[in-house]
Design a protein around this motif. Structure first.
Motif, PDB file in Angstrom:
ATOM      1  N   ILE A 278       0.864  -1.180   0.000  1.00 54.13           N
ATOM      2  CA  ILE A 278       0.000   0.000   0.000  1.00 54.13           C
ATOM      3  C   ILE A 278       0.893   1.220   0.000  1.00 54.13           C
ATOM      4  O   ILE A 278       1.673   1.428   0.927  1.00 54.13           O
ATOM      5  N   ASP A 279       0.787   2.032  -1.058  1.00 54.58           N
ATOM      6  CA  ASP A 279       1.537   3.282  -1.115  1.00 54.58           C
ATOM      7  C   ASP A 279       0.804   4.297  -0.237  1.00 54.58           C
ATOM      8  O   ASP A 279      -0.268   4.792  -0.595  1.00 54.58           O
ATOM      9  N   LEU A 280       1.383   4.594   0.934  1.00 54.77           N
ATOM     10  CA  LEU A 280       0.672   5.400   1.929  1.00 54.77           C
ATOM     11  C   LEU A 280       0.387   6.816   1.439  1.00 54.77           C
ATOM     12  O   LEU A 280      -0.638   7.408   1.791  1.00 54.77           O
ATOM     13  N   LYS A 281       1.271   7.390   0.632  1.00 55.10           N
ATOM     14  CA  LYS A 281       1.010   8.740   0.116  1.00 55.10           C
ATOM     15  C   LYS A 281      -0.143   8.714  -0.890  1.00 55.10           C
ATOM     16  O   LYS A 281      -0.995   9.602  -0.894  1.00 55.10           O
ATOM     17  N   ASP A 282      -0.154   7.677  -1.730  1.00 57.36           N
ATOM     18  CA  ASP A 282      -1.268   7.527  -2.665  1.00 57.36           C
ATOM     19  C   ASP A 282      -2.554   7.255  -1.899  1.00 57.36           C
ATOM     20  O   ASP A 282      -3.635   7.746  -2.265  1.00 57.36           O
ATOM     21  N   PHE A 283      -2.440   6.464  -0.827  1.00 54.84           N
ATOM     22  CA  PHE A 283      -3.580   6.199   0.044  1.00 54.84           C
ATOM     23  C   PHE A 283      -4.120   7.518   0.624  1.00 54.84           C
ATOM     24  O   PHE A 283      -5.331   7.748   0.701  1.00 54.84           O
ATOM     25  N   GLY A 284      -3.176   8.405   1.026  1.00 54.94           N
ATOM     26  CA  GLY A 284      -3.582   9.706   1.558  1.00 54.94           C
ATOM     27  C   GLY A 284      -4.241  10.581   0.505  1.00 54.94           C
ATOM     28  O   GLY A 284      -5.207  11.306   0.792  1.00 54.94           O
ATOM     29  N   LYS A 285      -3.738  10.513  -0.751  1.00 51.58           N
ATOM     30  CA  LYS A 285      -4.353  11.318  -1.827  1.00 51.58           C
ATOM     31  C   LYS A 285      -5.785  10.879  -2.083  1.00 51.58           C
ATOM     32  O   LYS A 285      -6.683  11.719  -2.278  1.00 51.58           O
ATOM     33  N   TYR A 305      -9.263   0.252  -0.147  1.00 47.42           N
ATOM     34  CA  TYR A 305      -8.168   0.679  -1.037  1.00 47.42           C
ATOM     35  C   TYR A 305      -7.621  -0.544  -1.766  1.00 47.42           C
ATOM     36  O   TYR A 305      -7.159  -1.500  -1.154  1.00 47.42           O
ATOM     37  N   LYS A 306      -7.700  -0.504  -3.096  1.00 48.84           N
ATOM     38  CA  LYS A 306      -7.282  -1.662  -3.895  1.00 48.84           C
ATOM     39  C   LYS A 306      -6.142  -1.342  -4.852  1.00 48.84           C
ATOM     40  O   LYS A 306      -5.726  -2.212  -5.615  1.00 48.84           O
ATOM     41  N   ASN A 307      -5.648  -0.126  -4.794  1.00 53.20           N
ATOM     42  CA  ASN A 307      -4.595   0.274  -5.734  1.00 53.20           C
ATOM     43  C   ASN A 307      -3.211  -0.133  -5.213  1.00 53.20           C
ATOM     44  O   ASN A 307      -2.288   0.677  -5.111  1.00 53.20           O
ATOM     45  N   LEU A 308      -3.093  -1.439  -4.843  1.00 51.68           N
ATOM     46  CA  LEU A 308      -1.819  -1.925  -4.331  1.00 51.68           C
ATOM     47  C   LEU A 308      -0.812  -2.071  -5.481  1.00 51.68           C
ATOM     48  O   LEU A 308      -1.184  -2.394  -6.602  1.00 51.68           O
ATOM     49  N   THR A 309       0.445  -1.829  -5.160  1.00 51.48           N
ATOM     50  CA  THR A 309       1.496  -1.791  -6.178  1.00 51.48           C
ATOM     51  C   THR A 309       2.576  -2.819  -5.857  1.00 51.48           C
ATOM     52  O   THR A 309       2.964  -2.997  -4.702  1.00 51.48           O
ATOM     53  N   TYR A 310       3.052  -3.481  -6.904  1.00 50.94           N
ATOM     54  CA  TYR A 310       4.187  -4.392  -6.746  1.00 50.94           C
ATOM     55  C   TYR A 310       5.480  -3.580  -6.888  1.00 50.94           C
ATOM     56  O   TYR A 310       5.756  -3.023  -7.957  1.00 50.94           O
ATOM     57  N   ILE A 311       6.237  -3.509  -5.807  1.00 53.38           N
ATOM     58  CA  ILE A 311       7.483  -2.747  -5.811  1.00 53.38           C
ATOM     59  C   ILE A 311       8.598  -3.661  -5.301  1.00 53.38           C
ATOM     60  O   ILE A 311       8.436  -4.370  -4.302  1.00 53.38           O
ATOM     61  N   PHE A 312       9.765  -3.621  -5.972  1.00 54.51           N
ATOM     62  CA  PHE A 312      10.906  -4.449  -5.565  1.00 54.51           C
ATOM     63  C   PHE A 312      12.183  -3.612  -5.579  1.00 54.51           C
ATOM     64  O   PHE A 312      12.340  -2.717  -6.411  1.00 54.51           O
ATOM     65  N   ASP A 313      13.065  -3.932  -4.623  1.00 56.00           N
ATOM     66  CA  ASP A 313      14.369  -3.270  -4.533  1.00 56.00           C
ATOM     67  C   ASP A 313      15.381  -4.077  -5.346  1.00 56.00           C
ATOM     68  O   ASP A 313      15.675  -5.228  -5.040  1.00 56.00           O
ATOM     69  N   SER A 314      15.921  -3.442  -6.396  1.00 56.83           N
ATOM     70  CA  SER A 314      16.823  -4.140  -7.319  1.00 56.83           C
ATOM     71  C   SER A 314      18.067  -4.681  -6.604  1.00 56.83           C
ATOM     72  O   SER A 314      18.517  -5.804  -6.868  1.00 56.83           O
ATOM     73  N   GLN A 315      18.618  -3.912  -5.691  1.00 58.00           N
ATOM     74  CA  GLN A 315      19.837  -4.343  -5.001  1.00 58.00           C
ATOM     75  C   GLN A 315      19.566  -5.530  -4.082  1.00 58.00           C
ATOM     76  O   GLN A 315      20.398  -6.439  -3.970  1.00 58.00           O
ATOM     77  N   LYS A 316      18.400  -5.525  -3.424  1.00 55.29           N
ATOM     78  CA  LYS A 316      18.055  -6.653  -2.554  1.00 55.29           C
ATOM     79  C   LYS A 316      17.766  -7.913  -3.375  1.00 55.29           C
ATOM     80  O   LYS A 316      18.110  -9.032  -2.967  1.00 55.29           O
ATOM     81  N   LEU A 317      17.138  -7.747  -4.534  1.00 57.93           N
ATOM     82  CA  LEU A 317      16.906  -8.896  -5.403  1.00 57.93           C
ATOM     83  C   LEU A 317      18.230  -9.526  -5.831  1.00 57.93           C
ATOM     84  O   LEU A 317      18.377 -10.744  -5.868  1.00 57.93           O
ATOM     85  N   SER A 318      19.214  -8.663  -6.140  1.00 58.11           N
ATOM     86  CA  SER A 318      20.534  -9.164  -6.533  1.00 58.11           C
ATOM     87  C   SER A 318      21.215  -9.863  -5.368  1.00 58.11           C
ATOM     88  O   SER A 318      21.892 -10.883  -5.548  1.00 58.11           O
ATOM     89  N   GLN A 319      21.054  -9.301  -4.159  1.00 54.42           N
ATOM     90  CA  GLN A 319      21.709  -9.883  -2.980  1.00 54.42           C
ATOM     91  C   GLN A 319      21.238 -11.317  -2.735  1.00 54.42           C
ATOM     92  O   GLN A 319      22.045 -12.191  -2.379  1.00 54.42           O
ATOM     93  N   PHE A 320      19.911 -11.555  -2.934  1.00 54.13           N
ATOM     94  CA  PHE A 320      19.364 -12.884  -2.628  1.00 54.13           C
ATOM     95  C   PHE A 320      19.053 -13.694  -3.898  1.00 54.13           C
ATOM     96  O   PHE A 320      18.400 -14.721  -3.821  1.00 54.13           O
ATOM     97  N   TYR A 321      19.547 -13.202  -5.071  1.00 51.99           N
ATOM     98  CA  TYR A 321      19.403 -13.925  -6.334  1.00 51.99           C
ATOM     99  C   TYR A 321      17.936 -14.246  -6.645  1.00 51.99           C
ATOM    100  O   TYR A 321      17.573 -15.380  -6.958  1.00 51.99           O
ATOM    101  N   LEU A 322      17.084 -13.227  -6.536  1.00 54.91           N
ATOM    102  CA  LEU A 322      15.658 -13.399  -6.800  1.00 54.91           C
ATOM    103  C   LEU A 322      15.306 -12.724  -8.127  1.00 54.91           C
ATOM    104  O   LEU A 322      15.469 -11.511  -8.272  1.00 54.91           O
ATOM    105  N   PRO A 323      14.816 -13.482  -9.129  1.00 53.84           N
ATOM    106  CA  PRO A 323      14.493 -12.890 -10.434  1.00 53.84           C
ATOM    107  C   PRO A 323      13.048 -12.389 -10.495  1.00 53.84           C
ATOM    108  O   PRO A 323      12.126 -13.024  -9.979  1.00 53.84           O
ATOM    109  N   VAL A 324      12.839 -11.244 -11.132  1.00 55.97           N
ATOM    110  CA  VAL A 324      11.480 -10.723 -11.343  1.00 55.97           C
ATOM    111  C   VAL A 324      11.214 -10.474 -12.819  1.00 55.97           C
ATOM    112  O   VAL A 324      10.132 -10.005 -13.188  1.00 55.97           O
ATOM    113  N   ASP A 325      12.191 -10.800 -13.666  1.00 55.48           N
ATOM    114  CA  ASP A 325      12.031 -10.525 -15.099  1.00 55.48           C
ATOM    115  C   ASP A 325      10.853 -11.283 -15.698  1.00 55.48           C
ATOM    116  O   ASP A 325      10.217 -10.808 -16.639  1.00 55.48           O
TER     117      ASP A 325
END
Length: 739
Positions: A278-285, A305-325
């Motif tokens: 949940i993007d809290l700023k978008d939730f506030g808007k 509120y249903k406007n949930l967003t999929y967000i990932f940290d690229s550096q953390k994905l690399s650290q744990f070898y998690l692919p999102v492509d």
């Protein structure tokens, strides 16, 4: 025709647009004229969850200058007692007296419950907008009589959606931790967690962690755990009421050794791997837009509120070898490693824009750079030459400015201190006072400054434990160009010169000793000549007596005379041998060690036997016995050691007096050991035993062992040492041999 009509249509469209805009602004002003909103926040200012929501509301509301917003802060994360709410109610009674609002916005559950409790006393018909609560009870609203006044924007965390996305990008997962605290808010999420555990039961292991100690969590996830991840819901308050700061929680998430997924945007970009959030700023808007709708008299509604967003940290994905492509759903990547162009896009565009103007400037700069490079090259050569020349000087040298800061030095000085030059430059010597070498140099310079004539020479033991003697010289310098000044200090190594001086002194002392021995030799030579004449007379008389005796006594007299003759011959030989020994050697010769030792033992044989001392000489087979040196002086040294052993053995029982002499080769050297069983040398005397005039005897002079060391080490280039072993002292002599 077209060109004639076109201006008309353009003018018409422009006028029409301006009219519509003016009508809209007038309508907005009319709709929200003198509107007033009261926001009651469940939490204190600075609490990121509610602050983000309020920030979103303000971005929607603040452009409407005719809407007044008033914010009141509770502190429900820290205090939840009834006394607190009673006190808060009294405070608000004063603050809200004679105030009328067009809308009450309650942020999260504590503020909403508080508004319901005080609504009848504080408000009349003001509409309520509940923001951030997880569940809405129409029955509860009806109980408080506000069922037709309440709108709500519900915050539903999609736990199942997060687990699905974790399984998608982490197919090898075997265990999922769900982290929640023991707060009242957490209780509203527990039904969702229980459902989640039941839905995924058997697919992988789920461990629900209800913890109130952040240190325990840090320790638990400080080690890497294969095929494991965590879903973080909330963790703010411990059992003692302490509220953890977001930074503390962010540090825990960032340093965890397993990927941690989240359900809201608070810890995105702060260490979380990502999630369906949940993007809290978008939730506030969205909350702000609902507030405008309420002020616009639109119907009340309860919205999830249903406007949930999929967000990932690229550096953390690399650290744990998690692919999102391969994800088929839209997602957002943060902390991406930007390409060079992406990092410098603005600069590159700027360069292309002004490149024509820079062309001539660049050509001029190239020429200037070329000339400067030539100058720098010449200067570098000069510096390198000076540095090479400086480092080639064996004497330690260093420069200090007027404040005592070390400006430069050669490598020899840094080696003298046992430090790296880079560590030394730019600092004072006093900054390294804990370094013994530096401490020594500082004291030497201080003494030099007190009296440069008397204190210009000092001893120094280097890292190889070798003693060095240095001559100190210090001069003041001043650079006219930079106006800088200071001191240059030079330490000249005069060790060899001093060693030569000491060697000369030793040689002079040795010559003196030889002179003394020569004098003694002359005395004993005279005595020997005086002894020989009477002995010859005795021999003649004995022979005459033999030939004048009666025949019946011939055999007895014959035996008697023979004994006399043998004794006289032995005494003559002994005196001759001692005379040869006592005469000093004038030059080095090759001589046989065995012969020298045996001759010496023959000279002292009577004294040794008289004192009941058993001497054993053991010469190893195939030993090279030839050495180059002063034979008589060696015999004198050997005699000194044996005599010392003899004197010490007189304290033993006469049946237990032994001296063992061994001769053998080792490492191109001839080794001679003289060992006794007289109890050894005490520790106090061990280090001084070879010192001049040091003696442990009441009538001793302290010269014997000193002269022994001088002869063996200085004149014959050998080594002599002593140690206590097996109840006695053992002297070891090592002499070099020509192979």
């Amino acid at each position: 025709m077209v060109s004639t009509l076109a201006p008309f249509f353009i003018k018409y469209d422009y006028n029409s647009l301006m009219k519509k805009l003016l009508i809209f602004l007038i309508l907005q002003t009319f709709l929200f004229a003198n509107s007033s909103i009261l926001i009651i926040n469940s939490y204190h200012k600075g609490y990121e969850f509610s602050d983000s929501i309020i920030n979103g509301i303000e971005k929607v509301i603040y452009p409407h200058s005719n809407i007044d917003v008033n914010i009141l802060y509770m502190d429900s994360k820290r205090v939840t007692s009834k006394e607190y709410y009673d006190s808060l109610e009294k405070l608000y009674r004063v603050q809200l007296k004679n105030r009328k609002y067009d809308l009450i916005i309650a942020i999260d559950r504590f503020a909403y419950d508080f508004v319901l409790d005080i609504y009848k006393e504080f408000f009349k018909n003001e509409p309520i907008l509940a923001v951030g609560i997880e569940n809405f009870s129409f029955k509860k609203a009806k109980y408080y009589g506000v069922e037709d006044k309440v709108s709500a924007l519900l915050e539903k965390r999609d736990l199942e959606g997060n687990v699905d996305i974790i399984r998608t990008i982490f197919p090898s997962i075997r265990k999922l931790y769900i982290i929640n605290d023991k707060s009242l808010n957490a209780q509203h999420t527990e039904p969702l967690i229980e459902k989640l555990i039941n839905d995924f039961k058997g697919k992988f292991d789920i461990e629900y962690i209800i913890e109130d100690n952040l240190e325990i969590l840090k320790k638990k996830f400080s080690k890497k755990e294969e095929n494991s991840a965590a879903l973080f819901i909330r963790f703010y308050k411990n059992k003692d009421g302490k509220l953890y700061k977001n930074q503390e929680i962010a540090d825990f998430i960032k340093n965890a050794q397993i990927p941690i997924f989240v359900t809201d945007s608070i810890f995105i970009k702060k260490g979380a791997t990502g999630g369906k959030v949940i993007d809290l700023k978008d939730f506030g808007k969205l909350s702000g837009n609902m507030a405008l709708d309420i002020l616009n008299k639109k119907a009340h509604k309860v919205v999830t509120y249903k406007n949930l967003t999929y967000i990932f940290d690229s550096q953390k994905l690399s650290q744990f070898y998690l692919p999102v492509d391969g994800l088929s759903i839209p997602y957002k990547l943060i902390n991406k490693r930007l390409t060079y162009y992406e990092k410098h896009r603005g600069f590159i565009n700027f360069v292309f824009t002004i490149s024509p103007l820079l062309l001539f400037l660049i050509l001029g700069l190239i020429h200037n750079i070329y000339m400067r490079k030539q100058v720098e090259k010449d200067l570098r050569r000069r510096i390198e030459f000076d540095e090479t020349l400086l480092n080639a000087i064996e004497s330690p040298i260093f420069w200090q400015d007027s404040k005592g800061i070390v400006v430069d030095s050669n490598k020899t000085f840094c080696k003298l201190l046992g430090m790296k030059c880079d560590d030394l430059y730019g600092k004072k010597l006093e900054d390294f006072i804990e370094n013994r070498n530096v401490e020594k140099i500082i004291k030497v310079i201080e003494n030099y400054n007190l009296d440069s004539e008397e204190n210009n020479e000092f001893n120094f033991v280097n890292s190889n434990k070798k003693k060095k003697i240095y001559l100190l010289k210090q001069e003041r310098f001043k650079d006219e160009k930079t106006k800088s000044e200071g001191y240059v200090t030079i330490f000249t190594d005069i060790t060899k010169e001093r060693e030569i001086t000491i060697e000369k002194q030793k040689n002079r002392q040795f010559v003196i000793q030889q002179s003394k021995l020569a004098e003694i030799g002359e005395v004993f030579s005279s005595i020997a000549h005086q002894w020989k004449s009477p002995l010859v007379e005795i021999t003649a008389i004995a022979q005459e007596l033999f030939y004048t005796k009666k025949c019946e006594e011939v055999k007895e007299d014959d035996s008697f005379v023979k004994d006399i003759m043998n004794q006289v011959s032995y005494m003559t030989n002994t005196i001759n041998e001692f005379q040869r020994f006592i005469m000093p050697s004038n030059k080095k010769i090759d001589f046989n060690i065995k012969e020298a030792i045996e001759r010496m033992l023959e000279i002292i044989n009577h004294n040794i036997k008289y004192n009941s001392i058993n001497i054993n000489l053991d010469i190893k087979d195939d030993t090279n016995l030839i050495v180059y040196g002063y034979k008589n002086e060696f015999m004198q040294s050997f005699l000194n050691i044996v005599n010392n052993a003899k004197d010490a053995l007189l304290h033993n029982d006469y049946k237990n007096r032994k001296i063992e002499i061994k001769v053998f080769n080792e490492d191109n050297q001839l080794i001679i050991t003289i060992k006794d069983n007289a109890g050894g040398i005490n520790d106090k005397s061990m280090d001084k035993i070879f010192g001049a005039y040091y003696t442990t005897k009441e009538d001793g002079h302290g010269i014997g062992l000193y002269m022994t060391k001088v002869i063996i080490e200085d004149k014959m280039n050998g080594k002599i040492s002593v140690e206590n072993i097996d109840g006695g002292a053992m002297f070891t002599i090592k002499l070099e041999q020509n192979q």
